[in-house]
Design a protein around this motif. Structure first.
Motif, short mmCIF file in Angstrom:
data_model
loop_
_atom_site.label_atom_id
_atom_site.label_comp_id
_atom_site.label_asym_id
_atom_site.label_seq_id
_atom_site.Cartn_x
_atom_site.Cartn_y
_atom_site.Cartn_z
N LEU A 144 0.82 -1.20 0.00
CA LEU A 144 0.00 0.00 0.00
C LEU A 144 0.86 1.26 0.00
CD1 LEU A 144 -2.88 1.11 0.12
CD2 LEU A 144 -2.73 1.00 2.62
N ASN A 184 -10.61 4.24 2.33
CA ASN A 184 -10.88 2.89 2.78
C ASN A 184 -10.23 1.96 1.75
OD1 ASN A 184 -12.68 2.81 0.59
ND2 ASN A 184 -14.50 3.00 1.88
N SER A 185 -10.33 0.67 1.95
CA SER A 185 -9.61 -0.26 1.08
C SER A 185 -10.07 -0.17 -0.36
CB SER A 185 -9.75 -1.68 1.60
OG SER A 185 -9.06 -1.84 2.82
N CYS A 211 -6.91 2.74 6.07
CA CYS A 211 -7.07 1.48 5.34
C CYS A 211 -7.20 0.35 6.36
CB CYS A 211 -5.87 1.22 4.43
SG CYS A 211 -6.05 -0.23 3.37
#
Length: 389
Positions: free
Chosen positions: A29, A211-212, A232
């Motif tokens: 990420l 968010n994801s 996340c």
């Protein structure tokens, strides 16, 4: 490719947790966000660990998330527990509803960020007599979710009151927080981002969004001003919130594998039924395996209609055969199974030899989402850290 590991002794089920996978997903990420920022400093990152780190266990997850800038928790108890486990970075409490501000001044909590969801929480801060120099407050924008927070008409005025507390030294700082309602849809996500930008236009303070699905999906990640934070959760544990793609297809590694033992095998003739309500009728002479895990451990009953498990070390896919019961489920092993009682059965994640059954696939089989499966496991089921051979 998975790493070798040892299964625990005994007949009970367990979840194997891989902290190295969590660390891998955090690094993935970080790289994605750095690329999106095109050379500018990337935003800071909250790692969401609510629901006991999405069912993976705070004690397993925190060390793997040390590379994040902070963690976000759902309750004050989780914040206290995280400090007790050695977490020294900032902590965000995702709602301050019902909390007495006086308890937030405990020095043992360290740098604490709280989310203000409603008028009552804001008034409690205004009415407090002591200052909270370690507490940062974030005002929630209701946005499209509309379940918590301040709507567009009242947002600027509410933030002005919160910011006044920060200017007076009663709080460390004040910022803006938004949670997306439809991040899976690029057009809806763009509209939500625009609405949040309009609600906060001209107001000082950092933003916290994400968010994801928003961070891992097809919609481009916008650049963020210095001081902003992104949040996340699910993706850090190797599961996808992006429709039609599982975590592995994104480049993530699943951090949980759910295992149970094959307790017994018995032969069933073609046409005979198996389980409660005659839920399964054998299409041929076959062998039915009894697996020692059920809804009392958190396996959804709905898995029985379309679900599969991986049988044995090799991870041979076999269908469920009959309804999931409290303590066990049954599978159709076929007429001549190679598996034997005591073998490991995998409900999601990786079988011992490496075959994979994504948690997203298991979720789809029972018409739910991966997050529900991961967080729905009960305390009957131990969480065991994966170990190298």
């Amino acid at each position: 490719m998975t790493r070798p590991w040892h299964a625990p002794a005994g007949s009970g089920p367990w979840a194997s947790i891989d902290p190295a996978a969590i660390a891998h997903n955090l690094a993935w990420l970080r790289r994605r966000l750095s690329a999106a920022e095109a050379g500018t400093p990337p935003p800071r990152l909250w790692a969401v660990v609510k629901a006991d780190a999405y069912g993976h266990g705070l004690h397993h997850a925190l060390g793997a998330l040390d590379g994040s800038d902070g963690i976000a928790v759902a309750t004050l108890d989780d914040a206290v527990r995280s400090r007790g486990l050695g977490w020294r970075h900032p902590i965000m409490l995702l709602s301050a509803v019902g909390l007495d501000p006086a308890v937030l001044g405990d020095p043992a909590l360290g740098e604490l960020h709280i989310v203000i969801d409603d008028e009552a929480a804001l008034r409690r801060l205004e009415d407090m007599r002591a200052s909270l120099p370690r507490v940062h407050a974030w005002l929630r924008h209701a946005g499209r979710l509309r379940s918590q927070g301040f709507d567009d008409s009242g947002y600027a005025a509410a933030f002005g009151r919160l910011h006044a507390l920060a200017r007076a030294g009663a709080l460390a700082a004040a910022g803006h927080l938004h949670h997306y309602a439809m991040a899976e849809d690029p057009q809806a996500l763009a509209a939500e981002r625009q609405a949040f930008a309009q609600a906060t236009a001209g107001l000082p303070g950092p933003h916290s969004t994400g968010n994801s699905a928003a961070l891992c999906g097809n919609a481009p990640c916008p650049t963020h001003a210095a001081g902003h934070w992104l949040r996340c959760g699910l993706a850090l544990y190797g599961a996808s919130a992006v429709p039609g793609r599982n975590g592995a297809q994104l480049g993530l590694r699943p951090a949980m594998s759910l295992h149970a033992r094959l307790l017994g095998i018995r032969r069933v003739a073609a046409g005979q039924t198996v389980g409660y309500g005659d839920g399964y009728r054998a299409p041929r002479d076959t062998c039915i395996g009894v697996v020692g895990i059920g809804y009392g451990h958190g396996v959804p009953r709905g898995l029985w209609r379309h679900g599969h498990v991986l049988a044995g070390d090799g991870g041979r896919p076999v269908p469920l055969a009959g309804r999931v019961t409290m303590d066990c489920l049954t599978v159709d092993l076929g007429p001549q199974p190679a598996e034997r009682p005591g073998d490991i059965m995998t409900l999601w994640g990786h079988a011992p030899a490496g075959a994979a059954l994504p948690v997203e696939t298991a979720a789809l089989a029972c018409d739910t989402i991966a997050a529900e499966l991961l967080t729905g496991l009960t305390t009957r089921l131990p969480l065991l850290a994966r170990q190298d051979a």
